[in-house]
Design a protein around this motif. Sequence first.
Motif, PDB file in Angstrom:
ATOM      1  N   TYR A  83       1.238   4.696  -8.972  1.00  0.00           N
ATOM      2  CA  TYR A  83       0.893   3.893  -7.761  1.00  0.00           C
ATOM      3  C   TYR A  83      -0.360   4.768  -7.069  1.00  0.00           C
ATOM      4  CZ  TYR A  83       4.589   0.952  -8.583  1.00  0.00           C
ATOM      5  OH  TYR A  83       5.624  -0.094  -9.026  1.00  0.00           O
ATOM      6  N   SER A  84      -1.431   4.073  -6.493  1.00  0.00           N
ATOM      7  CA  SER A  84      -2.516   4.540  -5.866  1.00  0.00           C
ATOM      8  C   SER A  84      -3.155   3.608  -4.917  1.00  0.00           C
ATOM      9  CB  SER A  84      -3.484   4.992  -6.909  1.00  0.00           C
ATOM     10  OG  SER A  84      -4.005   4.124  -7.540  1.00  0.00           O
ATOM     11  N   GLU A  85      -4.191   3.925  -4.149  1.00  0.00           N
ATOM     12  CA  GLU A  85      -5.123   3.003  -3.209  1.00  0.00           C
ATOM     13  C   GLU A  85      -5.431   2.001  -4.020  1.00  0.00           C
ATOM     14  OE1 GLU A  85      -7.884   4.437  -0.404  1.00  0.00           O
ATOM     15  OE2 GLU A  85      -6.959   6.585  -0.858  1.00  0.00           O
ATOM     16  N   SER A  86      -5.903   1.902  -5.490  1.00  0.00           N
ATOM     17  CA  SER A  86      -6.463   0.957  -6.176  1.00  0.00           C
ATOM     18  C   SER A  86      -5.387   0.186  -6.831  1.00  0.00           C
ATOM     19  CB  SER A  86      -7.361   1.548  -7.218  1.00  0.00           C
ATOM     20  OG  SER A  86      -6.653   2.405  -8.178  1.00  0.00           O
ATOM     21  N   ASN A  87      -4.021   0.730  -6.837  1.00  0.00           N
ATOM     22  CA  ASN A  87      -2.779   0.177  -7.342  1.00  0.00           C
ATOM     23  C   ASN A  87      -1.799   0.388  -6.324  1.00  0.00           C
ATOM     24  OD1 ASN A  87      -1.168  -1.230  -9.317  1.00  0.00           O
ATOM     25  ND2 ASN A  87      -0.525   0.802 -10.155  1.00  0.00           N
ATOM     26  N   SER A 115       0.693  -1.328  -0.069  1.00  0.00           N
ATOM     27  CA  SER A 115       0.073  -0.084   0.004  1.00  0.00           C
ATOM     28  C   SER A 115       0.795   1.188   0.002  1.00  0.00           C
ATOM     29  CB  SER A 115      -0.838   0.043   1.195  1.00  0.00           C
ATOM     30  OG  SER A 115      -1.598   1.378   1.145  1.00  0.00           O
TER      31      SER A 115
END
Length: 415
Positions: free
Chosen positions: A395-399, A9
């Motif tokens: 990158y992100s919360e979904s990735n 995360s």
Amino acid sequence: MLRKRKLVSALTIILILSMVLMVGCGGNDTPAPTPDVPATDDQSSNDSGTDAPDQSSEGPKYGGTYRTYTDSSFKTLDPAFATASLDGKIVALLYDALVQFDTKGQIIPGLAESWELIDDSTYQFKLVENAKFHNGNPLTAADVKYSFERVLDPEVGSPRTWVFDKVMGAKKFNEGNATEVTGIEVIDEYTVKITLEEPFAPFLSMLGMPAAHIVDKKEIENYTDQKEYGLNPVGSGPFSIVVYDEGNKLLVKANEEYFAGRPYIDELEYRFIKDTSTQVAEFEAGNIDYLSIPVADLDRFRNNPQYSDSIINSNTFWNYYIGLTFDKEPLSDVRVRQAFQHAIDRTAIINVAKRNKAILSNGPIPKGLDGYRDLPEPYPYNVEKAKELLKEAGYSESNPCKFELWHSESESNVA
């Protein structure tokens, strides 16, 4: 032993990394205090012998057993395979190198009583003529050549070949395309010449590394398994091994015929005590003569008059760092690596986790050693910048950004 942790995360990466040590130790002028407590008078092993040379008015005295500890077992005591700092410490007791270091980190003679720089890339070493291995065999220039070539031998598989990769012919020998390293020449029984491919200033100091300590070919050849020799070492150092009880203790005794003179202490005993609370309890009970004070107990010892005058602040020259595998995702992206740097509050780690027992490191060479440069911090702590870089990298919360962190069992690495 290494342990693996999987960290996930992009949102939690900041908090997790802030718990990883990435600090360095200080130099002689600004020492990073690593508090150690030697035994006080009522705790020392003086009943059965002094735990250090007696510095009283009567002068130094021989005798005694110095009792200390380590929090992990030795992996090997073979110089060609000694990569852990603990292994290196014991290698330095059991073996000798051409050069060694004084208490200020300066290069001084070891097995080489003298040396000269013939040209910018050629060294000639004159060995002492009275050094012997613990088995009685004399140590000569041929042993130096054998030891260095053994590290480079592809069949041996040493992880420290880079110590000698600047020597002329080392690469060809390491690739299996030569029968010897041409840059290591035996001039006579006690003279060896080493020629480098090109001038390399750190080379002389590298000859004091564990991998450059000298072994006896005849002793090595007694073992078909190199790992077996690693736990039955025979060197020429100031101490020789008496007992190695894996997971329990290591006992070494003074080498009576050591070329530089017999050590004052008769024996050194290392007990394996992994738990820090047990280390403290054993010290306070008088069963060991030294304690590296755990951070949690530091204030208690400092405020106790029984110990306060016995605490020593020493510079360990250690660097705590995270090594990044930049050839694999996600760390192959420079923005992710930069995010790592910005995400770590190193000052907070020093102040809280290490309780001011270290100073910030800004490179691979600790302050106090030759080559240190006082450079500005390249990646200041900046959480928002770290998040921005991770976002740019996709990158992100979904990735979420996923990676693995491996660390040794040493408690200092997980504090």
